[in-house]
Enzyme design. Structure first.
Site, PDB file in Angstrom:
ATOM      1  N   ASP A 273      -0.028   3.177   8.233  1.00  0.00           N
ATOM      2  CA  ASP A 273       1.278   3.295   7.584  1.00  0.00           C
ATOM      3  C   ASP A 273       2.349   2.911   8.585  1.00  0.00           C
ATOM      4  OD1 ASP A 273       0.352   4.107   5.101  1.00  0.00           O
ATOM      5  OD2 ASP A 273       0.503   6.237   5.566  1.00  0.00           O
TER       6      ASP A 273
ATOM      7  N   ASP B  14       0.908   0.403  -0.349  1.00  0.00           N
ATOM      8  CA  ASP B  14       1.496   1.517  -1.108  1.00  0.00           C
ATOM      9  C   ASP B  14       2.636   1.019  -1.990  1.00  0.00           C
ATOM     10  OD1 ASP B  14      -0.225   3.279   0.212  1.00  0.00           O
ATOM     11  OD2 ASP B  14       1.266   3.791   1.740  1.00  0.00           O
TER      12      ASP B  14
END
Length: 154
Positions: free
Chosen positions: A114, A130
């Site tokens: 991330d 995402d």
């Protein structure tokens, strides 16, 4: 034509996701934050062993099963509705791309990389895949709403 374009777009989206993650890992140290657009977006490098918002940490088997199921259903639905609306095709392409982008990380690394931190709001750190999933789900809701309002109940 759609049968050719959609897989190409899917591959390109997955490649963009994977390249963004490789760039982050190469240029930003783990847990380091670098300002990208001041007071709006920072880049960081986090290892997410869970799902969105880091829930269900270290449950890789569960994510593997869920991903295989969701991506499989999306692919089957896409193939059955290849001549469907652009909203439907866009949504399913994004959902498949996002699911596979994070799935590749889990298989390759055991976690998901991330990197996007929104500075102006207290929100979870996320990645390109995402974003695909989120936008894909929104587009799917629009597609289903449009089909419902047009009286099409496929």
């Amino acid at each position: 034509m759609r049968k050719i374009i959609i897989p190409i777009i899917t591959i390109l989206l997955i490649a963009l996701d994977q390249l963004s993650k490789l760039w982050i890992v190469k240029h930003i140290e783990l847990n380091q934050i670098k300002e990208f657009i001041p007071n709006i977006v920072s880049l960081t490098y986090l290892r997410n062993y869970g799902a969105a918002f880091s829930i269900l940490q270290n449950q890789q088997w569960l994510f593997t099963l869920i991903t295989i199921f969701v991506v499989g259903v999306a692919i089957i639905y896409l193939m059955k509705h290849i001549n469907g609306s652009y909203w439907l095709l866009i949504s399913l392409t994004l959902i498949i791309s996002g699911g596979l982008g994070n799935f590749i990380d889990r298989l390759r690394l055991g976690y998901v990389v991330d990197m996007v931190h929104l500075d102006f709001i207290n929100f979870a750190i996320f990645n390109v895949a995402d974003s695909y999933l989120t936008i894909g789900i929104i587009c799917l809701m629009i597609a289903l709403w449009k089909e419902e309002s047009n009286g099409n109940h496929n």
